[in-house]
Design a protein around this motif. Structure first.
Motif, PDB file in Angstrom:
ATOM      1  N   ALA A 196       0.636  -1.292  -0.008  1.00  0.00           N
ATOM      2  CA  ALA A 196       0.208  -0.068  -0.045  1.00  0.00           C
ATOM      3  C   ALA A 196       0.832   1.402   0.041  1.00  0.00           C
ATOM      4  CB  ALA A 196      -0.912   0.116   1.048  1.00  0.00           C
ATOM      5  N   THR A 197       1.883   1.230   0.584  1.00  0.00           N
ATOM      6  CA  THR A 197       2.973   2.582   0.896  1.00  0.00           C
ATOM      7  C   THR A 197       3.446   2.619  -0.402  1.00  0.00           C
ATOM      8  OG1 THR A 197       3.381   1.863   3.268  1.00  0.00           O
ATOM      9  CG2 THR A 197       4.855   3.381   2.092  1.00  0.00           C
ATOM     10  N   GLY A 198       3.975   1.785  -1.305  1.00  0.00           N
ATOM     11  CA  GLY A 198       4.663   1.646  -2.508  1.00  0.00           C
ATOM     12  C   GLY A 198       3.467   2.357  -3.758  1.00  0.00           C
ATOM     13  N   ILE A 199       2.376   2.267  -3.383  1.00  0.00           N
ATOM     14  CA  ILE A 199       1.237   2.664  -4.328  1.00  0.00           C
ATOM     15  C   ILE A 199       0.649   4.144  -3.851  1.00  0.00           C
ATOM     16  CG2 ILE A 199      -1.311   2.438  -5.121  1.00  0.00           C
ATOM     17  CD1 ILE A 199      -0.462  -0.504  -4.974  1.00  0.00           C
ATOM     18  N   LEU A 200       0.581   4.343  -2.351  1.00  0.00           N
ATOM     19  CA  LEU A 200      -0.057   5.511  -1.877  1.00  0.00           C
ATOM     20  C   LEU A 200       1.036   6.595  -1.467  1.00  0.00           C
ATOM     21  CD1 LEU A 200      -2.953   3.791   0.154  1.00  0.00           C
ATOM     22  CD2 LEU A 200      -3.201   5.269  -2.047  1.00  0.00           C
ATOM     23  N   GLY A 201       2.182   6.129  -1.435  1.00  0.00           N
ATOM     24  CA  GLY A 201       3.393   6.954  -0.763  1.00  0.00           C
ATOM     25  C   GLY A 201       3.257   6.856   0.984  1.00  0.00           C
ATOM     26  N   ASN A 202       3.772   7.893   1.369  1.00  0.00           N
ATOM     27  CA  ASN A 202       4.121   7.765   2.686  1.00  0.00           C
ATOM     28  C   ASN A 202       2.860   8.358   3.525  1.00  0.00           C
ATOM     29  OD1 ASN A 202       6.197   5.905   2.906  1.00  0.00           O
ATOM     30  ND2 ASN A 202       7.585   7.666   2.260  1.00  0.00           N
ATOM     31  N   ASN A 203       1.656   8.414   3.004  1.00  0.00           N
ATOM     32  CA  ASN A 203       0.608   9.234   3.753  1.00  0.00           C
ATOM     33  C   ASN A 203       0.179   8.015   4.726  1.00  0.00           C
ATOM     34  OD1 ASN A 203      -1.815  10.173   4.729  1.00  0.00           O
ATOM     35  ND2 ASN A 203      -2.109  11.317   2.856  1.00  0.00           N
ATOM     36  N   ARG A 204       0.437   8.107   5.772  1.00  0.00           N
ATOM     37  CA  ARG A 204       0.333   7.084   6.914  1.00  0.00           C
ATOM     38  C   ARG A 204      -1.276   6.591   7.153  1.00  0.00           C
ATOM     39  NH1 ARG A 204       2.757   7.144  12.885  1.00  0.00           N
ATOM     40  NH2 ARG A 204       1.610   4.918  13.472  1.00  0.00           N
ATOM     41  N   GLU A 205      -2.196   7.794   7.237  1.00  0.00           N
ATOM     42  CA  GLU A 205      -3.720   7.746   7.145  1.00  0.00           C
ATOM     43  C   GLU A 205      -4.127   6.912   5.948  1.00  0.00           C
ATOM     44  OE1 GLU A 205      -7.081  10.778   7.608  1.00  0.00           O
ATOM     45  OE2 GLU A 205      -5.047  11.573   8.616  1.00  0.00           O
ATOM     46  N   ASP A 206      -3.714   7.255   4.987  1.00  0.00           N
ATOM     47  CA  ASP A 206      -4.441   6.531   3.748  1.00  0.00           C
ATOM     48  C   ASP A 206      -3.874   5.143   3.765  1.00  0.00           C
ATOM     49  OD1 ASP A 206      -5.641   8.391   2.467  1.00  0.00           O
ATOM     50  OD2 ASP A 206      -3.998   9.432   1.514  1.00  0.00           O
TER      51      ASP A 206
ATOM     52  N   ALA B  27      -5.756   0.087  -2.958  1.00  0.00           N
ATOM     53  CA  ALA B  27      -4.845   1.016  -2.748  1.00  0.00           C
ATOM     54  C   ALA B  27      -4.855   1.920  -4.074  1.00  0.00           C
ATOM     55  CB  ALA B  27      -3.234   0.784  -2.806  1.00  0.00           C
ATOM     56  N   ILE B  28      -5.126   1.225  -5.177  1.00  0.00           N
ATOM     57  CA  ILE B  28      -5.352   1.946  -6.412  1.00  0.00           C
ATOM     58  C   ILE B  28      -6.749   2.779  -6.594  1.00  0.00           C
ATOM     59  CG2 ILE B  28      -5.822   1.545  -9.099  1.00  0.00           C
ATOM     60  CD1 ILE B  28      -3.238  -0.289  -8.852  1.00  0.00           C
ATOM     61  N   ASN B  29      -7.822   2.009  -5.988  1.00  0.00           N
ATOM     62  CA  ASN B  29      -9.019   2.690  -5.857  1.00  0.00           C
ATOM     63  C   ASN B  29      -8.987   3.851  -5.134  1.00  0.00           C
ATOM     64  OD1 ASN B  29     -10.392   0.861  -7.604  1.00  0.00           O
ATOM     65  ND2 ASN B  29     -11.006  -0.371  -5.954  1.00  0.00           N
ATOM     66  N   ARG B  30      -8.237   4.032  -4.045  1.00  0.00           N
ATOM     67  CA  ARG B  30      -8.003   5.110  -3.147  1.00  0.00           C
ATOM     68  C   ARG B  30      -7.257   6.213  -3.858  1.00  0.00           C
ATOM     69  NH1 ARG B  30      -8.277   6.723   2.133  1.00  0.00           N
ATOM     70  NH2 ARG B  30      -9.889   4.927   2.550  1.00  0.00           N
ATOM     71  N   LEU B  31      -6.154   5.656  -4.503  1.00  0.00           N
ATOM     72  CA  LEU B  31      -5.354   6.687  -5.162  1.00  0.00           C
ATOM     73  C   LEU B  31      -6.255   7.377  -6.357  1.00  0.00           C
ATOM     74  CD1 LEU B  31      -2.389   7.369  -5.466  1.00  0.00           C
ATOM     75  CD2 LEU B  31      -2.186   5.506  -7.382  1.00  0.00           C
ATOM     76  N   ARG B  32      -7.240   6.637  -6.970  1.00  0.00           N
ATOM     77  CA  ARG B  32      -8.240   7.333  -8.155  1.00  0.00           C
ATOM     78  C   ARG B  32      -8.826   8.196  -7.215  1.00  0.00           C
ATOM     79  NH1 ARG B  32      -9.502   2.196 -10.202  1.00  0.00           N
ATOM     80  NH2 ARG B  32      -8.533   1.857 -12.004  1.00  0.00           N
TER      81      ARG B  32
ATOM     82  N   GLY C 281      -7.365  16.649  -7.725  1.00  0.00           N
ATOM     83  CA  GLY C 281      -6.847  16.854  -9.344  1.00  0.00           C
ATOM     84  C   GLY C 281      -5.414  16.630  -9.479  1.00  0.00           C
ATOM     85  N   THR C 282      -4.771  15.695  -9.054  1.00  0.00           N
ATOM     86  CA  THR C 282      -3.648  15.318  -9.381  1.00  0.00           C
ATOM     87  C   THR C 282      -3.166  14.378 -10.383  1.00  0.00           C
ATOM     88  OG1 THR C 282      -3.364  13.820  -7.587  1.00  0.00           O
ATOM     89  CG2 THR C 282      -2.808  16.154  -7.102  1.00  0.00           C
ATOM     90  N   ALA C 283      -4.350  14.029 -10.923  1.00  0.00           N
ATOM     91  CA  ALA C 283      -4.076  12.757 -12.165  1.00  0.00           C
ATOM     92  C   ALA C 283      -3.285  13.547 -13.176  1.00  0.00           C
ATOM     93  CB  ALA C 283      -5.393  12.641 -12.676  1.00  0.00           C
ATOM     94  N   GLN C 284      -2.382  12.755 -13.528  1.00  0.00           N
ATOM     95  CA  GLN C 284      -1.340  13.140 -14.526  1.00  0.00           C
ATOM     96  C   GLN C 284      -1.394  12.113 -15.892  1.00  0.00           C
ATOM     97  OE1 GLN C 284       2.413  13.077 -12.432  1.00  0.00           O
ATOM     98  NE2 GLN C 284       1.702  14.848 -11.288  1.00  0.00           N
TER      99      GLN C 284
ATOM    100  N   LYS D  31      -3.990   7.792 -16.711  1.00  0.00           N
ATOM    101  CA  LYS D  31      -2.730   7.165 -16.318  1.00  0.00           C
ATOM    102  C   LYS D  31      -3.267   5.717 -15.713  1.00  0.00           C
ATOM    103  CE  LYS D  31       0.213   7.787 -12.456  1.00  0.00           C
ATOM    104  NZ  LYS D  31       0.381   8.517 -11.132  1.00  0.00           N
ATOM    105  N   TYR D  32      -4.328   5.799 -15.367  1.00  0.00           N
ATOM    106  CA  TYR D  32      -5.147   4.594 -14.711  1.00  0.00           C
ATOM    107  C   TYR D  32      -5.383   3.426 -15.710  1.00  0.00           C
ATOM    108  CZ  TYR D  32      -4.581   7.546 -10.609  1.00  0.00           C
ATOM    109  OH  TYR D  32      -4.164   8.439  -9.875  1.00  0.00           O
TER     110      TYR D  32
END
Lengths: 190, 76
Positions: A34-44, A82-87, A94-97, B3-4
């Motif tokens: 999950a950290t690999g996908i969401l980064g270091n945001n502990r709460e997420d 994790a990917i659903n959460r990232l979406r 608005g950070t989709a790139q 991206k997804y």
């Protein structure tokens, strides 16, 4: 530590001991993915891992040891959660790139928009599975780490004992190769 | 959101392909790396360097404050 079969049995029976054992055994792995996908945001990450346990608790009766190990089953759930959460995060923030989008994905996107193309989509999934299964073990690891677990090039370089540049260029070559094979398999001339 | 799409493609991947990856070994590698850093004294060195930097920065700030207060007063 309880064996996987015992853990599954307990969870199917809805006994909390099973969930406790599952947590003890896989917490670190799930947090890592999950950290690999969401980064270091502990709460997420924590919420994602908790959602994963909830899904496992609710759907464990569907789990089949012949298809995969419990470790893989849990990895798949946490990855997709994790990917659903990232979406969701990207949508709200608005950070989709538009990066890392390759031609292969564009093909997939076209098919996705067409409801009648569900069968073709299944076919493309089969093709992708076959392409990946036919790769060399090391190439497969590289692709799965990058596109399944969304690990950074730096992380991949560390685990596979490669340089970051080597990882990036190898991935670029593999994407091209996958695209070619995909076109051959789906019979498309582009 | 495009991206997804690339990521979505891997959603229905055969579990057997993932089974052989053994991503859990990553945790062991990270642990070994941390242990190595401690064993080789890198963590100790980094801590000492950080502590010295902190003290020097603090001293510099105090020195500049004092200088500002006592030495560089402009005549009213």
């Amino acid at each position: 530590m309880l064996r996987d079969k015992k853990i599954v049995k307990l969870i199917v029976k809805k006994e909390e001991e099973g969930l406790k054992a599952l947590t003890e055994k896989y917490e670190k792995l799930l947090t890592y993915i999950a950290t690999g996908i969401l980064g270091n945001n502990r709460e997420d990450v924590e919420e994602c891992v908790n959602d994963t346990y909830l899904k496992a608790w609710n759907h464990m009766q569907e789990f089949d040891f012949e298809k995969a190990s419990l470790k893989t089953y849990m990895s798949v759930i946490v990855r997709n959660t994790a990917i659903n959460r990232l979406r969701k995060i990207s949508r709200t923030e608005g950070t989709a790139q538009k990066d890392e989008l390759c031609d292969l994905a564009e093909d997939y996107a076209d098919q996705r928009q067409d409801v009648e193309a569900t069968m073709e989509r299944k076919e493309s999934m089969r093709a992708l599975n076959e392409i990946i299964a036919n790769m060399k073990k090391r190439d497969r690891e590289l692709v799965l780490r990058r596109y399944y677990y969304l690990q950074s090039s730096k992380e991949i370089a560390f685990h596979m004992k490669m340089s970051v540049n080597a990882v990036d260029s190898k991935l670029s070559r593999l994407r091209k190769q996958m695209k070619q094979e995909y076109n051959v398999m789906t019979g498309e001339e582009r | 959101m495009e991206k997804y799409v690339w990521i979505d493609m891997f959603e229905k991947l055969d579990a057997s392909l993932l089974d052989e990856l053994h991503i859990e070994k990553d945790l062991k590698r990270h642990k070994n790396r941390i242990q190595t850093l401690f064993a080789k004294g890198h963590v100790k060195t980094a801590s000492v360097v950080a502590a010295i930097s902190l003290v020097v920065t603090g001293a510099l700030i105090v020195f500049l404050q004092v200088r500002k207060k006592f030495c560089c007063r402009r005549p009213a």
